[in-house]
Motif scaffolding. Structure first.
Motif, PDB file in Angstrom:
ATOM      1  N   VAL A 224       0.846  -1.205   0.000  1.00  0.00           N
ATOM      2  CA  VAL A 224       0.000   0.000   0.000  1.00  0.00           C
ATOM      3  C   VAL A 224       0.874   1.245   0.000  1.00  0.00           C
ATOM      4  O   VAL A 224       0.643   2.199  -0.748  1.00  0.00           O
ATOM      5  N   VAL A 225       1.893   1.233   0.845  1.00  0.00           N
ATOM      6  CA  VAL A 225       2.813   2.382   0.954  1.00  0.00           C
ATOM      7  C   VAL A 225       3.487   2.650  -0.397  1.00  0.00           C
ATOM      8  O   VAL A 225       3.532   3.794  -0.867  1.00  0.00           O
ATOM      9  N   ASP A 226       4.010   1.603  -1.010  1.00  0.00           N
ATOM     10  CA  ASP A 226       4.689   1.753  -2.314  1.00  0.00           C
ATOM     11  C   ASP A 226       3.747   2.350  -3.353  1.00  0.00           C
ATOM     12  O   ASP A 226       4.134   3.239  -4.118  1.00  0.00           O
ATOM     13  N   ALA A 227       2.515   1.863  -3.393  1.00  0.00           N
ATOM     14  CA  ALA A 227       1.541   2.353  -4.381  1.00  0.00           C
ATOM     15  C   ALA A 227       1.155   3.800  -4.096  1.00  0.00           C
ATOM     16  O   ALA A 227       1.032   4.614  -5.017  1.00  0.00           O
ATOM     17  N   THR A 235      -4.250  11.925  -5.736  1.00  0.00           N
ATOM     18  CA  THR A 235      -5.000  11.577  -4.529  1.00  0.00           C
ATOM     19  C   THR A 235      -4.864  10.081  -4.293  1.00  0.00           C
ATOM     20  O   THR A 235      -4.527   9.320  -5.206  1.00  0.00           O
ATOM     21  N   LEU A 236      -5.139   9.659  -3.079  1.00  0.00           N
ATOM     22  CA  LEU A 236      -5.028   8.238  -2.776  1.00  0.00           C
ATOM     23  C   LEU A 236      -6.002   7.401  -3.610  1.00  0.00           C
ATOM     24  O   LEU A 236      -5.691   6.280  -3.997  1.00  0.00           O
ATOM     25  N   ARG A 237      -7.172   7.964  -3.907  1.00  0.00           N
ATOM     26  CA  ARG A 237      -8.136   7.235  -4.736  1.00  0.00           C
ATOM     27  C   ARG A 237      -7.516   6.885  -6.089  1.00  0.00           C
ATOM     28  O   ARG A 237      -7.647   5.755  -6.573  1.00  0.00           O
ATOM     29  N   ALA A 238      -6.793   7.840  -6.661  1.00  0.00           N
ATOM     30  CA  ALA A 238      -6.158   7.613  -7.965  1.00  0.00           C
ATOM     31  C   ALA A 238      -4.874   6.804  -7.826  1.00  0.00           C
ATOM     32  O   ALA A 238      -4.620   5.873  -8.598  1.00  0.00           O
ATOM     33  N   ALA A 239      -4.055   7.156  -6.826  1.00  0.00           N
ATOM     34  CA  ALA A 239      -2.761   6.492  -6.665  1.00  0.00           C
ATOM     35  C   ALA A 239      -2.915   5.006  -6.352  1.00  0.00           C
ATOM     36  O   ALA A 239      -2.090   4.183  -6.755  1.00  0.00           O
ATOM     37  N   ARG A 249     -12.976   0.725  -6.196  1.00  0.00           N
ATOM     38  CA  ARG A 249     -12.624  -0.186  -5.095  1.00  0.00           C
ATOM     39  C   ARG A 249     -11.629   0.484  -4.147  1.00  0.00           C
ATOM     40  O   ARG A 249     -11.721   0.322  -2.918  1.00  0.00           O
ATOM     41  N   ALA A 250     -10.682   1.243  -4.692  1.00  0.00           N
ATOM     42  CA  ALA A 250      -9.735   1.969  -3.848  1.00  0.00           C
ATOM     43  C   ALA A 250     -10.488   2.913  -2.920  1.00  0.00           C
ATOM     44  O   ALA A 250     -10.199   2.990  -1.716  1.00  0.00           O
ATOM     45  N   GLU A 251     -11.486   3.617  -3.470  1.00  0.00           N
ATOM     46  CA  GLU A 251     -12.273   4.556  -2.652  1.00  0.00           C
ATOM     47  C   GLU A 251     -13.035   3.812  -1.569  1.00  0.00           C
ATOM     48  O   GLU A 251     -13.099   4.265  -0.417  1.00  0.00           O
ATOM     49  N   PRO A 261     -10.556   9.753   0.658  1.00  0.00           N
ATOM     50  CA  PRO A 261     -10.024   9.338  -0.648  1.00  0.00           C
ATOM     51  C   PRO A 261      -9.309  10.444  -1.414  1.00  0.00           C
ATOM     52  O   PRO A 261      -8.518  10.171  -2.311  1.00  0.00           O
ATOM     53  N   THR A 262      -9.576  11.717  -1.041  1.00  0.00           N
ATOM     54  CA  THR A 262      -8.918  12.826  -1.745  1.00  0.00           C
ATOM     55  C   THR A 262      -7.600  13.233  -1.070  1.00  0.00           C
ATOM     56  O   THR A 262      -6.918  14.143  -1.533  1.00  0.00           O
TER      57      THR A 262
END
Length: 285
Positions: A224-227, A235-239, A249-251, A261-262
């Motif tokens: 998760v950290v690497d991604a 944003t984390l939703r996209a990353a 699914r990420a969201e 998620p943002t």
């Protein structure tokens, strides 16, 4: 008084004797200042019972300062020439501590758990190009390590010790903090090395603490950290969309973990990354 420690002339004499030309490939920059190695040993706060793991002892500058301060030094050296010379250097300059030295000729990234005795402290002047992988590998493989004090490139020191929200906070910061409390422990000038590097150096201290208690393997947390940091500006939703299989699914996983998620990766604590990994496992189940 040098206490048998190596000064500039000693380092150059040893290198000449061995026909050694320091290589960038192995990140060889040898410390030739006795005061610097004394300072490192003092900062490591060793006891007479500590078993010290030293990676890349080189010509023995730091080794000679460590030996009187602990029970044993396990020196891991990848260069056979240096590994062979180190016991003789110690026998010549500090014979009373020679029986405390154990030399292993190996790549530190390939050594497994050491036992009998198990190391309790990692103290080293690490080659800059492998500093972070070595620290993380040894913390993972050597659960007996309770403290770490390493000299690394100043920029790497900043990254390792950075906290959430910092511009330098990233993969090394999160992964190092998984194993304990990380802090900057000082700076080291370029002039104490031979050859003189073109970067500044810094000391990083890590005090082992229990890792977050989660029901998933650490490799899933680190994935998760690497991604999250592969594309810092997203944003984390996209990353995390590639890691999760899709942005929706990420969201869903992020919301379940209590993470906006943002938000971006640099805003999250180690515990938050662990919770995302836990929720991903539940979402998959």
């Amino acid at each position: 008084m040098t206490d048998g420690l190596l000064g500039p002339a000693d380092v150059r004499r040893l290198a000449a004797e061995l026909g050694l030309r320091p290589t960038k490939t192995l990140g060889q920059n040898f410390v030739h200042d006795p005061n610097t190695v004394r300072r490192i040993v003092k900062a490591a706060e060793l006891t007479e019972h500590d078993v010290v793991l030293e990676v890349g002892p080189g010509l023995g500058s730091l080794t000679l300062a460590l030996l009187p301060a602990c029970a044993q030094v396990i020196a891991v050296e990848i260069d056979p020439l240096l590994a062979e010379r180190l016991p003789r250097t110690v026998a010549e300059r500090a014979p009373e501590t020679a029986d405390r030295l154990r030399v292993i000729t190996a790549d530190a990234l390939r050594i497994d758990t050491l036992e009998n005795p198990a190391p309790t402290a990692l103290v080293a002047n690490l080659p800059y190009n492998i500093a972070v992988p070595v620290v993380l590998h040894l913390l993972a493989r050597q659960p007996s390590l309770r403290t770490v004090l390493v000299m690394v490139q100043a920029e790497v020191a900043d990254r390792l010790a950075a906290g959430p929200g910092s511009r330098t906070y990233g993969v090394p910061s999160v992964k190092a903090s998984w194993y304990g409390k990380v802090r900057r422990a000082g700076s080291v000038p370029r002039a104490v090395f031979w050859p003189v590097p073109n970067v500044d150096s810094g000391l990083v201290a890590i005090t082992r603490q229990p890792s977050p208690q989660v029901e998933v393997p650490v490799k899933e947390v680190f994935a998760v950290v690497d991604a999250a940091f592969a594309q810092r500006r997203k944003t984390l939703r996209a990353a995390l969309s590639g890691w999760a299989g899709s942005a929706p699914r990420a969201e869903r996983i992020l919301v379940a973990a209590g993470v906006d998620p943002t938000a971006r990766g640099e805003q999250l604590t180690t515990e938050a990354f662990a919770e995302i990994a836990v929720q991903a496992r539940k979402d998959h189940a």
